[in-house]
Design a protein around this motif. Structure first.
Motif, PDB file in Angstrom:
ATOM      1  N   LYS A  55       0.833  -1.207   0.000  1.00 13.46           N
ATOM      2  CA  LYS A  55       0.000   0.000   0.000  1.00 13.46           C
ATOM      3  C   LYS A  55       0.870   1.260   0.000  1.00 13.46           C
ATOM      4  CE  LYS A  55      -3.998  -1.511  -0.584  1.00 13.46           C
ATOM      5  NZ  LYS A  55      -4.872  -1.003  -1.684  1.00 13.46           N
ATOM      6  N   GLU A  70       1.882   1.647  -3.587  1.00 15.93           N
ATOM      7  CA  GLU A  70       0.725   2.039  -4.401  1.00 15.93           C
ATOM      8  C   GLU A  70       0.405   3.519  -4.206  1.00 15.93           C
ATOM      9  OE1 GLU A  70      -1.751  -2.193  -4.353  1.00 15.93           O
ATOM     10  OE2 GLU A  70      -2.776  -0.322  -3.852  1.00 15.93           O
ATOM     11  N   TYR A  71       0.447   3.950  -2.970  1.00 19.89           N
ATOM     12  CA  TYR A  71       0.081   5.346  -2.693  1.00 19.89           C
ATOM     13  C   TYR A  71       1.114   6.321  -3.272  1.00 19.89           C
ATOM     14  CZ  TYR A  71      -3.388   3.320   0.528  1.00 19.89           C
ATOM     15  OH  TYR A  71      -4.429   2.606   1.079  1.00 19.89           O
ATOM     16  N   LEU A  85       0.159   6.392  -7.054  1.00 19.55           N
ATOM     17  CA  LEU A  85      -1.118   7.077  -7.309  1.00 19.55           C
ATOM     18  C   LEU A  85      -0.987   8.574  -7.061  1.00 19.55           C
ATOM     19  CD1 LEU A  85      -3.269   4.257  -5.774  1.00 19.55           C
ATOM     20  CD2 LEU A  85      -3.298   4.959  -8.177  1.00 19.55           C
ATOM     21  N   ARG A  86      -0.220   8.962  -6.058  1.00 20.87           N
ATOM     22  CA  ARG A  86      -0.008  10.392  -5.814  1.00 20.87           C
ATOM     23  C   ARG A  86       0.843  11.020  -6.929  1.00 20.87           C
ATOM     24  NH1 ARG A  86      -1.484  12.721  -1.133  1.00 20.87           N
ATOM     25  NH2 ARG A  86      -2.415  11.378   0.458  1.00 20.87           N
ATOM     26  N   ASP A 103       0.010   6.061   6.102  1.00 21.09           N
ATOM     27  CA  ASP A 103      -1.239   5.687   5.416  1.00 21.09           C
ATOM     28  C   ASP A 103      -1.239   4.202   5.057  1.00 21.09           C
ATOM     29  OD1 ASP A 103      -2.250   8.262   5.564  1.00 21.09           O
ATOM     30  OD2 ASP A 103      -1.677   8.796   3.509  1.00 21.09           O
ATOM     31  N   ASP A 163      -1.770   2.176   8.161  1.00 19.60           N
ATOM     32  CA  ASP A 163      -3.163   2.213   8.620  1.00 19.60           C
ATOM     33  C   ASP A 163      -4.029   1.225   7.836  1.00 19.60           C
ATOM     34  OD1 ASP A 163      -2.665   4.047  10.604  1.00 19.60           O
ATOM     35  OD2 ASP A 163      -3.168   5.786   9.367  1.00 19.60           O
ATOM     36  N   TRP A 164      -3.818   1.173   6.531  1.00 24.35           N
ATOM     37  CA  TRP A 164      -4.561   0.189   5.718  1.00 24.35           C
ATOM     38  C   TRP A 164      -4.218  -1.234   6.167  1.00 24.35           C
ATOM     39  CZ3 TRP A 164      -4.474  -4.091   2.771  1.00 24.35           C
ATOM     40  CH2 TRP A 164      -5.540  -4.318   1.891  1.00 24.35           C
ATOM     41  N   GLU A 209      -5.664  -2.173   9.578  1.00 25.41           N
ATOM     42  CA  GLU A 209      -7.108  -2.423   9.493  1.00 25.41           C
ATOM     43  C   GLU A 209      -7.377  -3.779   8.835  1.00 25.41           C
ATOM     44  OE1 GLU A 209      -9.526   0.746   7.840  1.00 25.41           O
ATOM     45  OE2 GLU A 209     -11.207  -0.638   7.532  1.00 25.41           O
ATOM     46  N   ALA A 210      -6.628  -4.107   7.793  1.00 24.08           N
ATOM     47  CA  ALA A 210      -6.808  -5.400   7.117  1.00 24.08           C
ATOM     48  C   ALA A 210      -6.504  -6.557   8.057  1.00 24.08           C
ATOM     49  CB  ALA A 210      -5.916  -5.473   5.878  1.00 24.08           C
TER      50      ALA A 210
END
Lengths: 228, 228
Positions: A47, A50-51, A54-55, A70, A73-74, A77-78
């Protein structure tokens, strides 16, 4: 000798990005991470990357500290982890990732050969400074270059141009070393000589450019840099 | 009613991208895929998306057919599969992916409500045409828009602008629907009203923009589009 500088990616190349989750699992209270830390580390890294991509595409930059948090955090949570103290501990450990064992000797050998050395990383300057200090490799590095100077993440060509600008070199005078196949592809496209450090034995990424050299770890980099 | 058009992502949203590997495993001779097709499908999808993002950043475009084949080549190598016939079969199956079961009724209901409908996809026109024909949903779609018109992949804003240009609408008059959190983030940043279809119960991506609405499948889209 055409190669004048050897430029290293940081995360995954010099520093083991799985080291934070692994270390947290080994600390007192980390037993609940024993079975899940590899997946947590993998999701976090995936992630995080990926971020960055994407940014870069959407041109909405945030620094690597933000993107790293970030991604964590993903991943937490997963994994069903709701634990602010663990989150803070993992981020602190990310600032002191272990360097791969051969790193200090490789950097020292390159300096001994009269080559310039640098890190060129997505990392924010404070993160990179902490990691370099923690690993004790600052004395072997001529420059620690961060994408924050251009405000966009790899593999945007502006990032690679930081290294040529810093040393006043043409791209082909730089040997760029990364364990990230997509980073190697971008660097090869920019014109660097490249080494893909394939520690995990992964397939080569199918992108527009591939690595000039592939090695299982960093040990042979000094000999290669002299031979090119 | 502010929403005038409902625009759908294709792969993962209307069409089940795991369907190709699942179908290949169920065909005669597919027994060796029985245990590995989910991982093969996951790696294929992951690399396919990574390659779209990396090509967008480096501005070295190739169409989605090429990137899809490149992702499959990586995934097959990772799985230890060297089989040109299987590769060809998987790519053929990717042109006839199954649509999710609610798709035809949802599109028909939207048309019944007088709304414009479209696909806006990374897919190359020939791939999208084949998938739409295979699923039998062409009669319910006013437009099938491909990134090939702008030569860059999502989430570049030029892609989302294809939909506003096609229908002569402002972004806020478009309801954009995707199961890909990163696509929703890009579309929200562009100004679309957005729905994230979270079939897999994943955490929400931590990007600069999030979805306006989250749903487990497409069933409630017609009611939402009328209510907005």
């Amino acid at each position: 000798m055409p190669i004048q500088a050897v430029v290293f990616d940081a995360y995954g190349t010099l520093f083991d990005v799985a080291g934070a989750a692994r270390a947290a699992a080994a600390e007192p209270g980390g037993e609940r991470l024993a079975a899940i830390w590899p997946r947590l580390a993998e999701d976090w890294r995936r992630k995080q990357l990926e971020y960055t991509w994407l940014r870069a595409i959407t041109r909405i930059h945030a620094d690597f500290a933000k993107v790293t948090a970030d991604g964590l955090d993903w991943a937490m949570e997963a994994a069903g982890l709701v634990d602010p103290a663990l989150r803070a501990r993992l981020l602190a450990l990310y600032d002191a990732l272990p360097a791969y064992s051969e790193v200090p000797a490789v950097l020292a050998a390159l300096k001994g050969h009269g080559l310039a050395t640098a890190i060129l990383s997505n990392g924010a300057p404070a993160m990179l400074g902490a990691a370099v200090r923690s690993a004790g490799i600052g004395a072997h590095l001529d420059a620690v270059l961060s994408v924050e100077e251009v405000g966009v993440f790899k593999p945007d060509a502006r990032v690679y141009s930081l290294a040529t600008a810093r040393f006043g070199l043409r791209p082909e005078q730089v040997l760029f070393v990364s364990s990230n196949g997509w980073d190697v592809a971008g660097a090869s496209g920019y014109g660097f000589a490249t080494v893909w450090v394939n520690r995990a034995g992964l397939p080569q990424d199918r992108l527009s450019h591939g690595p000039a050299h592939v090695m299982p770890d960093l040990s042979a980099i000094p000999d290669l840099a002299r031979a090119l």
